[in-house]
Design an enzyme around this catalytic site. Structure first.
Site, PDB file in Angstrom:
ATOM      1  N   LYS A  78       9.532  -6.749   5.545  1.00 18.36           N
ATOM      2  CA  LYS A  78       9.208  -5.250   5.240  1.00 18.36           C
ATOM      3  C   LYS A  78       9.572  -4.005   6.490  1.00 18.36           C
ATOM      4  O   LYS A  78       9.166  -5.166   7.510  1.00 18.36           O
ATOM      5  CB  LYS A  78       7.803  -5.127   5.213  1.00 18.36           C
ATOM      6  N   SER A 168       1.971  -0.961  -0.452  1.00 14.68           N
ATOM      7  CA  SER A 168       3.001  -1.160   0.265  1.00 14.68           C
ATOM      8  C   SER A 168       4.352  -1.663  -0.161  1.00 14.68           C
ATOM      9  O   SER A 168       5.564  -1.454   0.138  1.00 14.68           O
ATOM     10  CB  SER A 168       2.561  -0.467   1.559  1.00 14.68           C
ATOM     11  N   SER A 192      -1.500  -4.990  -0.345  1.00 17.84           N
ATOM     12  CA  SER A 192       0.318  -4.901  -0.187  1.00 17.84           C
ATOM     13  C   SER A 192       0.677  -5.276  -0.760  1.00 17.84           C
ATOM     14  O   SER A 192       2.725  -5.224  -0.944  1.00 17.84           O
ATOM     15  CB  SER A 192      -0.312  -3.894   0.771  1.00 17.84           C
TER      16      SER A 192
END
Length: 526
Positions: A78, A168, A192
């Site tokens: 990420k 996210s 997330s």
């Protein structure tokens, strides 16, 4: 057989036995990234560096000196984890051009084991969101929406209403689900990793707070952030967790590694555990299909001789409100460092220092980030501090105490939903504002972050729309491995299906003559 569908253990064995080379495997993953670029899963693809790492892994394997089970295995990260000499953006204009001089500890541990980094994945800006729709590089598309598109229309160009990945860490989830990486790292502040894991048909792990180092993870909420792991199986996730865990002198909140072997036991006795069903998680808006899977899996436990009993977590109803107050307060503090002076975006406005700050932050942050900063500063005002921040901290303690009482009563694992329903369409999801969406999507996941507990989500079945439904397991502190052992037991009995896109029937064993055709067909696997 498509080698990109293999588990970490299977592909590691193929590499060691010479059935496949790391460079071949890396090239296949890079080709897959190119063929699935419409998913918008990646912000930066590290093709040159990845091939170099794969070549080094190949030399080690040829010499019989592999570094470990991940040597030569492609993975994604990420884009809120710092990566040395690789652009790190947090999907924000504010960090445009920022190239860190160091690796996050968890990234460095993977590279030290010979894993191959193929790219940095897309997310909501600074990890603030629940759909991976609010980043500066555009929304991430769920690979499972492609499955239905291929069945009905024959290709991604025919898509008219695709579904979200959740957030996210949606880019990290899409990367693994679309077979361009074997596992990925996300961050988990209120769900997330587990939220997109559930919506993309993956195993997603939120470890005990402090078990994995946060050094190099650009912070959102320091007291809740943890690096998360996304993989296709519980055993794969356990392998990665075993490598990443442990104390880090660069992160004072870390704790020593879990005792025992990192791999899951082969002879795990499921009858030794007690499963709790928290009644407060029967929340408004829970879809009948998710409720049905919740009841179905609880029934599987009972049929296996496991004690399943209802439990109560009475302060759960206050958790999401408490979470948003504390989240905004820490966001306001953490985002103060982005002022346009030291790194990242700087506005050309130079009439005064104050004007430079204001213009830089207005231009660099999106409306979601600005709103949370303003809310946090409001909660932290002298006249509001006791009323909001202190009160939220007190409620947080009550939430943690609820979990302690339940686990103290003999319960080993809590079984809950992960999300209210399967993945929403992008069109429907964007009709609500970010705060409302986050409150809806994080209702089942953020209590574990508030209490610092380990949690894992895993896919259980497909909905009537052909999309994954996931359930969550929450465990006692530092019982991460037991939690994954229970998840592995569930996997073996649920038989979560593999979705094959149009054209997958044409795939053959990987050879140079069929590689382009193989990489050209998009696929999703659990």
């Amino acid at each position: 057989m498509n080698v990109l569908r293999l588990s970490i253990a299977e592909v590691s064995r193929a590499l060691r036995e010479g059935q496949l080379s790391p460079t071949e495997l890396c090239r296949k993953c890079l080709n897959r990234i190119k063929r699935t670029r419409h998913l918008n899963a990646y912000i930066t693809v590290t093709e040159e560096a990845a091939m170099k790492q794969a070549e080094e892994a190949e030399m080690r394997l040829q010499n019989g000196t592999p570094k470990g089970p991940l040597d030569g295995i492609p993975f994604a990260v990420k884009d809120n984890f710092c990566t040395e000499n690789i652009l790190t953006t947090c999907a924000s204009k504010m960090l445009g051009g920022y190239v860190p001089p160091f690796n996050a500890t968890v990234v460095q541990k993977l590279l030290d084991q010979g894993a191959v980094l193929v790219g940095k994945t897309n997310l909501d800006e600074f990890a603030m969101g629940a759909g991976s729709t609010d980043g500066a590089f555009g929304p991430v598309r769920n690979p499972w929406s492609d499955a239905e598109t291929y069945r009905q229309h024959g290709g991604p160009e025919a898509q008219t209403d695709w579904v979200i990945t959740g957030g996210s860490s949606g880019g990290s989830a899409a990367a693994v689900a679309s077979l361009s990486s074997f596992f990925s790292l996300g961050s988990d502040t209120g769900g997330s990793t587990r939220n997109p894991g559930a919506l993309c048909g993956l195993v997603a792990v939120k470890p005990t707070y402090g078990l994995l180092s946060r050094h190099g993870l650009i912070p959102l909420v320091n007291s809740m952030d943890v690096p998360g792991i996304m993989a296709r199986t519980a055993r794969d996730a356990a392998t990665v967790l075993g490598i990443l865990q442990g104390q880090d002198m660069l992160d004072a909140t870390t704790i020593p590694s879990l005792p025992g072997q990192p791999d899951l036991p082969e002879d795990f006795d499921i009858k030794q555990i007690t499963v709790g069903i928290p009644q407060e998680y029967h929340a408004p808006g829970l879809s009948p299909e998710v409720l049905g899977q919740w009841c179905r899996v609880a029934g599987l436990f009972e049929e296996a001789g496991v004690q399943v009993k209802p439990v109560s977590l009475p302060h759960t109803q206050f958790s999401i409100v408490c979470y948003h107050v504390l989240c905004c307060c820490e966001v306001a503090s953490n985002m103060a460092r982005f002022d346009g002076l030291e790194y990242g975006h700087r506005s050309p406005v130079a009439s005064s220092t104050e004007a430079l700050y204001a213009a830089t932050r207005h231009e660099g942050f999106n409306h979601v980030v600005r709103r949370r900063i303003l809310s946090g500063n409001y909660f932290l005002l002298k006249q509001n501090y006791e009323r909001y921040f202190v009160k939220a901290q007190q409620v947080r303690r009550l939430i943690a105490d609820d979990f302690s009482k339940v686990f103290g009563s003999g319960v080993d694992v809590l079984l809950t939903p992960t999300t209210l329903s399967d993945a929403a369409s992008y069109r429907d999801f964007m009709q609500e504002d970010n705060r409302t969406r986050s409150a809806q999507e994080d209702v089942f996941t953020q209590p574990a972050n508030m209490a610092g507990l380990p949690a894992v989500t895993l896919p259980t079945a497909l909905s009537s729309r052909g999309l994954p439904i996931g359930l969550q397991l929450i465990g006692r502190p530092l019982q991460d491995r037991k939690l994954l052992a229970v998840a592995h037991w569930m996997e073996q009995r649920l038989g979560f299906p593999h979705i094959r896109f149009h054209g997958d029937h044409q795939e053959q064993e990987t050879t140079s003559t069929t590689e382009e055709r193989e990489e050209g067909t998009t696929a999703v696997g659990a």
